[in-house]
Design a protein around this motif. Structure first.
Motif, PDB file in Angstrom:
ATOM      1  N   LEU A 116       0.894  -1.135  -0.062  1.00  0.00           N
ATOM      2  CA  LEU A 116       0.112  -0.164  -0.059  1.00  0.00           C
ATOM      3  C   LEU A 116       0.938   1.292  -0.066  1.00  0.00           C
ATOM      4  O   LEU A 116       0.513   2.249  -0.665  1.00  0.00           O
ATOM      5  CB  LEU A 116      -0.806   0.269   1.239  1.00  0.00           C
ATOM      6  CG  LEU A 116      -1.841   1.198   1.277  1.00  0.00           C
ATOM      7  CD1 LEU A 116      -2.987   1.306  -0.220  1.00  0.00           C
ATOM      8  CD2 LEU A 116      -2.886   0.971   2.544  1.00  0.00           C
ATOM      9  N   SER A 121      -8.615   2.810  -6.938  1.00  0.00           N
ATOM     10  CA  SER A 121      -9.563   1.617  -7.371  1.00  0.00           C
ATOM     11  C   SER A 121      -9.280   0.837  -8.749  1.00  0.00           C
ATOM     12  O   SER A 121      -9.165  -0.227  -8.678  1.00  0.00           O
ATOM     13  CB  SER A 121     -10.870   2.167  -7.658  1.00  0.00           C
ATOM     14  OG  SER A 121     -11.891   1.305  -7.927  1.00  0.00           O
ATOM     15  N   LEU A 160      -5.822  -1.065  -7.898  1.00  0.00           N
ATOM     16  CA  LEU A 160      -6.155  -2.357  -7.216  1.00  0.00           C
ATOM     17  C   LEU A 160      -6.556  -3.358  -7.961  1.00  0.00           C
ATOM     18  O   LEU A 160      -6.457  -4.570  -7.579  1.00  0.00           O
ATOM     19  CB  LEU A 160      -7.121  -1.786  -6.032  1.00  0.00           C
ATOM     20  CG  LEU A 160      -6.369  -1.034  -4.854  1.00  0.00           C
ATOM     21  CD1 LEU A 160      -7.365  -0.418  -3.676  1.00  0.00           C
ATOM     22  CD2 LEU A 160      -5.156  -1.857  -4.238  1.00  0.00           C
ATOM     23  N   ILE A 168     -12.967  -2.750  -5.704  1.00  0.00           N
ATOM     24  CA  ILE A 168     -13.101  -1.798  -4.449  1.00  0.00           C
ATOM     25  C   ILE A 168     -13.678  -0.587  -5.200  1.00  0.00           C
ATOM     26  O   ILE A 168     -13.001   0.029  -5.935  1.00  0.00           O
ATOM     27  CB  ILE A 168     -12.071  -1.317  -3.483  1.00  0.00           C
ATOM     28  CG1 ILE A 168     -11.397  -2.870  -2.957  1.00  0.00           C
ATOM     29  CG2 ILE A 168     -12.314  -0.415  -2.235  1.00  0.00           C
ATOM     30  CD1 ILE A 168     -10.024  -2.582  -2.152  1.00  0.00           C
ATOM     31  N   ILE A 196     -13.763   3.200  -1.018  1.00  0.00           N
ATOM     32  CA  ILE A 196     -12.461   3.724  -0.533  1.00  0.00           C
ATOM     33  C   ILE A 196     -12.907   4.963   0.339  1.00  0.00           C
ATOM     34  O   ILE A 196     -12.129   5.129   1.644  1.00  0.00           O
ATOM     35  CB  ILE A 196     -11.691   4.075  -1.717  1.00  0.00           C
ATOM     36  CG1 ILE A 196     -11.162   2.822  -2.376  1.00  0.00           C
ATOM     37  CG2 ILE A 196     -10.579   5.017  -1.608  1.00  0.00           C
ATOM     38  CD1 ILE A 196     -10.540   3.005  -3.875  1.00  0.00           C
ATOM     39  N   GLU A 222      -6.307   0.115   4.464  1.00  0.00           N
ATOM     40  CA  GLU A 222      -5.560  -0.972   4.484  1.00  0.00           C
ATOM     41  C   GLU A 222      -6.278  -2.380   4.690  1.00  0.00           C
ATOM     42  O   GLU A 222      -6.194  -3.267   4.307  1.00  0.00           O
ATOM     43  CB  GLU A 222      -4.184  -1.100   5.248  1.00  0.00           C
ATOM     44  CG  GLU A 222      -3.236  -2.107   5.071  1.00  0.00           C
ATOM     45  CD  GLU A 222      -2.125  -1.753   5.860  1.00  0.00           C
ATOM     46  OE1 GLU A 222      -1.017  -2.201   5.177  1.00  0.00           O
ATOM     47  OE2 GLU A 222      -1.940  -0.957   6.717  1.00  0.00           O
ATOM     48  N   ILE A 268      -8.760  -3.275   2.205  1.00  0.00           N
ATOM     49  CA  ILE A 268      -7.771  -3.832   1.049  1.00  0.00           C
ATOM     50  C   ILE A 268      -7.754  -5.232   1.581  1.00  0.00           C
ATOM     51  O   ILE A 268      -7.687  -6.404   0.435  1.00  0.00           O
ATOM     52  CB  ILE A 268      -6.655  -3.082   0.604  1.00  0.00           C
ATOM     53  CG1 ILE A 268      -6.966  -1.707   0.068  1.00  0.00           C
ATOM     54  CG2 ILE A 268      -5.685  -3.747  -0.376  1.00  0.00           C
ATOM     55  CD1 ILE A 268      -5.787  -0.670  -0.006  1.00  0.00           C
ATOM     56  N   LYS A 325     -10.547  -7.648   1.153  1.00  0.00           N
ATOM     57  CA  LYS A 325     -10.952  -7.882  -0.083  1.00  0.00           C
ATOM     58  C   LYS A 325      -9.901  -8.711  -0.657  1.00  0.00           C
ATOM     59  O   LYS A 325     -10.473  -9.797  -1.616  1.00  0.00           O
ATOM     60  CB  LYS A 325     -10.968  -6.417  -1.220  1.00  0.00           C
ATOM     61  CG  LYS A 325     -12.132  -5.715  -0.788  1.00  0.00           C
ATOM     62  CD  LYS A 325     -13.337  -6.198  -1.405  1.00  0.00           C
ATOM     63  CE  LYS A 325     -14.475  -4.921  -1.163  1.00  0.00           C
ATOM     64  NZ  LYS A 325     -15.567  -5.286  -1.772  1.00  0.00           N
ATOM     65  N   ARG A 326      -8.942  -8.613  -0.595  1.00  0.00           N
ATOM     66  CA  ARG A 326      -7.826  -9.832  -0.916  1.00  0.00           C
ATOM     67  C   ARG A 326      -8.122 -11.085  -0.446  1.00  0.00           C
ATOM     68  O   ARG A 326      -7.890 -12.089  -1.038  1.00  0.00           O
ATOM     69  CB  ARG A 326      -6.385  -9.193  -0.608  1.00  0.00           C
ATOM     70  CG  ARG A 326      -5.801  -8.096  -1.406  1.00  0.00           C
ATOM     71  CD  ARG A 326      -4.494  -7.789  -1.086  1.00  0.00           C
ATOM     72  NE  ARG A 326      -3.530  -8.406  -2.002  1.00  0.00           N
ATOM     73  CZ  ARG A 326      -2.453  -8.272  -1.790  1.00  0.00           C
ATOM     74  NH1 ARG A 326      -1.819  -7.230  -1.195  1.00  0.00           N
ATOM     75  NH2 ARG A 326      -1.412  -9.089  -2.363  1.00  0.00           N
TER      76      ARG A 326
END
Length: 76
Positions: free
Chosen positions: A5, A40, A43, A51, A56, A66, A69, A72-73
């Motif tokens: 990030l 966005s 990513l 995202i 965001i 963070e 993110i 989502k990962r």
């Protein structure tokens, strides 16, 4: 904040490193509407995660961004 990030925010989005703390607001860190859209897209391209701009914005701080993110990962 993780290296991934940090790298995106500093190298790709050209945000000032000295403003990037976990408790910094997105506005205080230098985010504007274009930065949010660019993040966005980055990513999606780099991590294949979706995202939205509103997600965001809703994160409100760098630390919460963070976490978003990472969540989502983990979901992919």
């Amino acid at each position: 904040m993780t290296g991934d990030l940090t790298s995106i925010l500093i190298d790709d989005l050209k945000l000032p490193a000295d403003h990037l703390t976990d408790d910094a607001s997105l506005d205080g860190a230098g985010f504007d509407s274009l930065t949010i859209v660019e993040l966005s897209v980055l990513l999606t391209d780099r991590y294949a995660i979706d995202i939205s701009d509103s997600e965001i914005k809703g994160a409100a701080t760098i630390g919460r961004l963070e976490l978003l993110i990472q969540r989502k990962r983990d979901e992919r």
